[in-house]
Each structure stands twice: as structure tokens, then as C-alpha cells.
Design a protein around this motif. Structure first.
Motif, PDB file in Angstrom:
ATOM      1  N   PHE A 310       0.823  -1.212   0.000  1.00  0.00           N
ATOM      2  CA  PHE A 310       0.000   0.000   0.000  1.00  0.00           C
ATOM      3  C   PHE A 310       0.861   1.268   0.000  1.00  0.00           C
ATOM      4  O   PHE A 310       0.536   2.261  -0.643  1.00  0.00           O
ATOM      5  CB  PHE A 310      -0.966   0.006   1.188  1.00  0.00           C
ATOM      6  N   ASP A 311       1.983   1.240   0.716  1.00  0.00           N
ATOM      7  CA  ASP A 311       2.858   2.421   0.743  1.00  0.00           C
ATOM      8  C   ASP A 311       3.474   2.700  -0.631  1.00  0.00           C
ATOM      9  O   ASP A 311       3.551   3.851  -1.067  1.00  0.00           O
ATOM     10  CB  ASP A 311       3.962   2.252   1.788  1.00  0.00           C
ATOM     11  N   ASP A 312       3.920   1.637  -1.312  1.00  0.00           N
ATOM     12  CA  ASP A 312       4.467   1.808  -2.675  1.00  0.00           C
ATOM     13  C   ASP A 312       3.414   2.448  -3.576  1.00  0.00           C
ATOM     14  O   ASP A 312       3.688   3.363  -4.348  1.00  0.00           O
ATOM     15  CB  ASP A 312       4.852   0.447  -3.293  1.00  0.00           C
ATOM     16  N   PHE A 313       2.200   1.898  -3.453  1.00  0.00           N
ATOM     17  CA  PHE A 313       1.079   2.406  -4.238  1.00  0.00           C
ATOM     18  C   PHE A 313       0.839   3.877  -3.947  1.00  0.00           C
ATOM     19  O   PHE A 313       0.735   4.712  -4.856  1.00  0.00           O
ATOM     20  CB  PHE A 313      -0.158   1.560  -3.918  1.00  0.00           C
ATOM     21  N   THR A 314       0.754   4.218  -2.664  1.00  0.00           N
ATOM     22  CA  THR A 314       0.452   5.601  -2.280  1.00  0.00           C
ATOM     23  C   THR A 314       1.496   6.565  -2.832  1.00  0.00           C
ATOM     24  O   THR A 314       1.160   7.608  -3.399  1.00  0.00           O
ATOM     25  CB  THR A 314       0.385   5.715  -0.746  1.00  0.00           C
ATOM     26  N   LYS A 315       2.769   6.191  -2.675  1.00  0.00           N
ATOM     27  CA  LYS A 315       3.830   7.085  -3.162  1.00  0.00           C
ATOM     28  C   LYS A 315       3.702   7.322  -4.662  1.00  0.00           C
ATOM     29  O   LYS A 315       3.804   8.449  -5.139  1.00  0.00           O
ATOM     30  CB  LYS A 315       5.211   6.470  -2.848  1.00  0.00           C
ATOM     31  N   GLU A 316       3.487   6.249  -5.401  1.00  0.00           N
ATOM     32  CA  GLU A 316       3.409   6.381  -6.853  1.00  0.00           C
ATOM     33  C   GLU A 316       2.199   7.225  -7.263  1.00  0.00           C
ATOM     34  O   GLU A 316       2.308   8.126  -8.098  1.00  0.00           O
ATOM     35  CB  GLU A 316       3.323   4.981  -7.487  1.00  0.00           C
ATOM     36  N   MET A 317       1.054   6.955  -6.628  1.00  0.00           N
ATOM     37  CA  MET A 317      -0.162   7.672  -7.017  1.00  0.00           C
ATOM     38  C   MET A 317      -0.090   9.142  -6.594  1.00  0.00           C
ATOM     39  O   MET A 317      -0.584  10.022  -7.311  1.00  0.00           O
ATOM     40  CB  MET A 317      -1.383   7.006  -6.400  1.00  0.00           C
ATOM     41  N   GLU A 318       0.502   9.416  -5.428  1.00  0.00           N
ATOM     42  CA  GLU A 318       0.642  10.820  -5.005  1.00  0.00           C
ATOM     43  C   GLU A 318       1.529  11.578  -5.990  1.00  0.00           C
ATOM     44  O   GLU A 318       1.239  12.717  -6.358  1.00  0.00           O
ATOM     45  CB  GLU A 318       1.229  10.883  -3.585  1.00  0.00           C
TER      46      GLU A 318
END
Lengths: 361, 361
Positions: A310-318
Motif C-alpha cells: 500500500f505504501d508503494d502504491f500511495t507514493k506512486e499515485m501521489e
């Protein structure tokens, strides 16, 4: 400032008691769209006093709540093939939400923090344990509902399907069904950002236009007009399909299997076309043998199994969002009382984009 | 010594010309089992002289040839969902075989070497390029037909399905259909060697007995008697299925999807129950939605894509074989002329184990 002014405090001089409306599962809905026969809005009094909050917990005022198709599958009262646990009868249901910390008894959270949580009670106020609670940086320049769409469940479902399971390459031919829905709009944009050619199917001409003009799809078609799916896919995929993010199942999945390329991937995110039948009445897929000759990998998934990413996802999407590379679209319903209407809207093709409820204006 | 004594040499004093019988694809068989209308045995004269052999090639006398279901799918003349290339009309067909080098013009091979090759001409003698040719160590104590079964295509298909795609753990609940067939007997043994609980389905009571008594299956059932597959799987898998190696497709696959555990794997090796129908008449699988809730991975595969792992496979299987941990069973047909009969036998449930032809006694 906290939205609590005027709410009846009725305890001692240091106490704050609020009236909080919340949605309760009153009766299961085996078929069709749940109504007020199944979901009841009740009002409770909740003390937000420090004394009333268990250690480690926080009191939260809800701001936004996410309305997603999977909520429906937790209201059937029977096993439907998704195996989600059913909401308990006469208990408050839960949903993904964004709130503001009113009072904290946990060092990680301060009064005024904006927090998200996949399992907030569907209520105006709550006392929440810290598990799954995460603080949002309000200075990041991202509007709050985005945390329930591009940065929430549908964005994460799109990211897992496309990036984790789909392994897209520049030039890959990507097909996405229910493309104008909460998952589809992000899946298509993510595939485009990876350099793919992306085609979507959707239910109205207006959505076809939107997919191509606002969300960067190379092509899109209206499955209510182009009803010969095999012919449509032959037309839109002259070079075959490398990756299909399946949101609908049934006849569309079968048609896709006639156009797959070697080593095609089919992440199955959901099959909304099949939710309202018992399984023996669902459409059978007759050409699974094509999976052998083309060495196709088909994989069902639930985002809960990928929370370590989820953290990888959040960073990329942000990053994408701040750079203006990722667009969101929300259908906003106002007030917690709009839940039944907003839930029903997902099954009528009437919405475009992600359905959210603004609990507090 | 070479089996060539008495074969008519008719060239100069240093030349050796042999009569070699070989199978030619005369006409495609769209349906049913191929007959002498489709496959013709013809006799050619072949010079095995050094002058007749291209540099880098070897002359080979065939000893054993493998008869596998996939050969059938290369004789239809149409695309059947496996997408294998069709044998060319009026050309010699090819198959996996074991032979003895008669004369070599390649430094890697010497006269008398025993070699295997997945693409030998289906003939008594041939001139073969070195591609795919591999020398067998005859002192390894492994009987030659094993190189066409446990160490050949079916063993490799079983190994890829179970070990590469299936990821079995000690205690995993493993189900194998067509369990007494060429792939099934090795798949079951491999899963047992990994500590799994293994159940197989097969077509006769004799085979049920054999699976349990000779091949170590924990349970097996006769699908011609226990025709309610759902009930059978409920009985044999009280704790659900973690890994299903699918050799048959159709109703059995559908039944399995009602008993899968979280993160179950379904490598699809083939779907022999579906080979004789065009795809629109095949049995549809109606409960694929279960793949979402249980996060099931289903993957079709062809062994040709895993040739980079063939050495790992060979080492492991040779070790098991030498240690007496892996049993083979062959149905041996004698003489190259037995091909049509041996091919047909695979579609009648009449064989147990791997079908091979002994070309030379």
C-alpha cells in the motif's frame, strides 16, 4: 472549528457528547439492490470525552465515506463466490473513510489530523482503534476525496491489477471492462502511463466519449451497442490482447479468451455482471482451453492481500497526482443519509467515476 | 550391433543405405481418432554415409518413440484452442524419441551414443541436426523408456505443473485429474514427495486401485461411478483444495472451483475431455467468480516455454528414480507400424501409464 458546535453536550462540564447518525444492517438482501428494508439510519449519543476513549484509540469526526460495489456483497447473508464476511445484523456497517481527529489517546495522532481508515464505522462520529489508521498530509495539495478514489480502494485495486499482476510493457495491448467505473478510470490511466495501448468497454456513449477525451483511452466502445463482443474485440485489438483487467466476467471474458496473445494476463478484479445470480445460473465460459495454447494466467485478487504494497502504491499515485498525470472523477452524494441512494446508483450505469459521500460539508 | 546387419546397402563400397519406415500426415482429421486415412506408413531409402550427412548433423537409429495426446492436436488441420502448429501434409511427423547414434559429424556426439530429441522424425532412421539432441548416460541405471515418461514430456509437464506453477507445501491438498495418465502418475508422485495429501480422479476401478497401491495416492475415485463431482470433492477434500492440476477441464474444473482454498493454484496442463468439440459446444465454467473471493491463480502452460528448466527437472527426476522414489509405468507397443493403434488407445481409457513404441527390440 470541529463541526461540533451546537451539538448537545449533556455530560459534566468537561464532557462532549455528540449525536451521531450511523447505518445499521437490519436485514440481509439476498437479491436486488438493498433498500430501507435492509439498511436503517439510527441516531446514537456518543461521548467524545477523554475518559470515554480507550487508551491508544482516537475520536474521529467523519468527513468523507467511500461507496464501493464490494459493500453490496457483504449484505447478501449468503456465500456468493466472493466469500466476503457478511455485516453482522443490527450492527453498524463499515467502510473506507476520511475523518478528522477530534481527540487522541495515541501518540501517533493529534487533534486536527486528517486520517483515513478502510474500516471506519459508517457514521458521523466514532471512536477508532489505531489499526489501519493512517495520517494524510493536508499540505500535499491533493483533495480529500482522492484518498477514497485514486489513492483509495479503487485506485489500489487498479494498481494491483495493472502493475502487480498485469506486468504491462510499453506497447502492450490492454483491455479494461467497466472502464468508466471507479477502478477502470485509474486502471486505464496507469496502463497509459506505462506506455500501453488501452481500450475500454462501458455502458453509454457519453462514457465512451469521456474515456477517450478525459482519461486518455486510445479507444472505447459501448457494450450496449456493440453487442457482438467477439467482433468488437477483433476490431479494437487487431494485434490481440496482452492484458485484460476483468471487472465484469461472463460473455465479455469469454470473448477476450478468443483474442488473447501468448502469455496474456487476466487479473480478475470483480465480475459485476454476475453478482445478482446464483452461480449455477451464471454464464459459463466455454473456451478456457485457449488458456493452455496461449499460456494465459488468470488470477482473482482482493486488495486486502496486498496491503504490504500500500505504501508503494500511495507514493506512486501521489506523485502522479501532484504532477497532474492522473485525473480523478467523483460522483459526490451529500450527507450520510444519502447512502442508500448512492449504493443503488452503482448498479444502474448512472454514475461516472467514483461514488463518495461527503458527510460534512 | 547397430541393428543394421542385413539392411540392404546398395551404394559404393563405403556406403550404407537403409530402408526406413516413417509416418506421414496424409490428410487432416478434424474430428475423431486419426486412422489410416490420415496417417500413412511409407518406406524410404536413406543413406547413412558420412558424405550424405550435413556437417554438424548425426545419423540416428530410433529405438523408442513417445506417443502423447498433444500429437492428436497437431493433426486437426484447424485451430482448436491449443494453437499448436499443424503437421505439414505429406511430410513426416515428429515426436519425442530415444535413438542410437550411427554416425556423427558433430564433435559432441559419438557413434553408439544414446540420444533423446523432442523432435525426431517418426521414423526408423534419420539424419538429425544437433538442436535439442541430448546424450543419455546409459550407465545411470535408468531404463530407456523412462526418458520418454518420467524424464520426458509427461514427467516434465507434471514437474512444471506441480513444482514450478503449483508451489506445493507439506500438507497441501492436491487434486489431479486423469491421474493414471502419462502426466498424472508423475504429478501425484511429485506432490507426495513434497509432503502433500494427493487425490486423483480416473476412469476405472482398476486404475483407482493402481493409483492408491502403486503410485502412493492417498485417495482416488472413478469419475464414471462418482458422477456428482461436487459431492465427490466434498467427500475427498474436507479441508478444501490448494492445488489442482487440470488435465480434463469442463465439469471437473467447475466442481473444483467450488472447493478451492484461499490462494489455490490451478495449472492447466490440458483439457482432454474437451478436445473433440468445437469451442462453442464445450462445457462452460459458470463459477469463475470464486477465483476472486479465493484469490485463485489459474494458468495454462506448455512445456516448451520452460525448456530453460529442463536440466533442473532432469537432475531431480534422475535422483528420485535412482533412489527408487519414483515409479514409471509404460504401455509398450511394438514396432513403428503400431502407431495408429497406440494413438487411438489414449482416447479409450484402455491404457495405464505412458504409451511408448519400441521401434527396435
Amino acid at each position: 472549528m470541529t463541526g461540533l458546535e451546537g451539538v448537545g453536550g449533556c455530560g459534566g462540564e468537561n464532557s462532549t457528547v455528540v449525536e451521531s447518525r450511523e447505518w445499521v444492517m437490519s436485514a440481509y438482501a439476498a437479491e436486488g439492490v438493498p433498500t430501507s428494508d435492509h439498511l436503517k439510519l439510527r441516531t446514537t449519543k456518543l461521548s467524545l470525552d477523554a475518559n470515554s476513549i480507550p487508551d491508544g484509540h482516537v475520536a474521529v469526526e467523519l468527513l468523507w465515506i467511500s461507496v464501493d460495489p464490494y459493500l453490496r456483497t457483504r449484505m447478501t447473508g449468503h456465500d456468493d463466490g466472493l466469500y466476503f464476511s457478511q455485516f453482522a445484523l443490527n450492527e453498524v456497517i463499515t467502510a473506507f473513510g476520511v475523518g478528522r481527529v477530534f481527540l487522541s489517546k495515541n501518540g501517533k495522532f493529534s487533534t486536527g489530523d486528517i486520517v483515513i481508515n478502510p474500516f471506519f464505522p459508517f457514521a458521523e462520529y466514532c471512536i477508532a482503534p489505531p489499526t489501519f489508521l493512517r495520517v494524510i498530509d493536508p499540505t500535499a495539495g491533493i483533495e480529500l476525496p482522492a484518498y477514497l478514489s485514486s489513492l483509495g480502494v479503487p485506485g489500489f485495486a487498479a494498481w494491483v491489477g495493472i502493475e502487480v499482476l498485469g506486468n504491462p510493457k510499453p506497447g502492450s495491448n490492454v483491455f479494461i471492462s467497466a472502464a468508466a467505473g471507479g477502478v477502470g478510470i485509474f486502471a486505464g490511466q496507469l496502463a497509459k502511463l506505462k506506455g500501453c495501448r488501452v481500450v475500454g468497454s462501458t455502458g453509454t456513449d457519453e462514457k465512451v466519449k469521456l474515456l477517450k477525451e478525459e482519461f486518455g483511452y486510445d479507444e472505447a466502445f459501448n457494450y450496449n451497442k456493440e453487442t457482438d463482443f467477439d467482433a468488437a474485440l477483433r476490431k479494437y485489438f487487431p494485434n490481440g490482447i496482452d492484458l485484460y483487467l476483468d471487472n465484469v466476467g461472463g460473455k465479455m471474458l469469454e470473448a477476450v479468451l478468443n483474442h488473447v496473445n501468448l502469455h496474456a494476463r487476466i487479473p480478475i478484479c470483480g465480475m459485476i455482471s454476475q453478482y445478482n445470480q446464483i452461480w449455477t445460473e451464471r454464464e459459463g465460459v466455454r473456451n478456457l482451453l485457449n488458456m493452455v495454447g496461449k499460456e494465459v494466467r488468470m488470477e482473482g485478487y482482493l486488495v486486502g492481500s496486498y496491503l504490504d504494497r500500500f505504501d508503494d502504491f500511495t507514493k506512486e499515485m501521489e506523485t502522479y497526482t501532484k504532477e497532474g498525470k492522473l485525473r480523478s472523477k467523483h460522483k459526490i452524494y451529500c450527507g450520510i443519509e444519502s447512502f442508500i441512494e448512492s449504493l443503488g446508483s452503482m448498479f444502474t450505469s448512472s454514475n461516472i467515476g467514483k461514488v463518495v459521500i461527503q458527510v460534512k460539508p
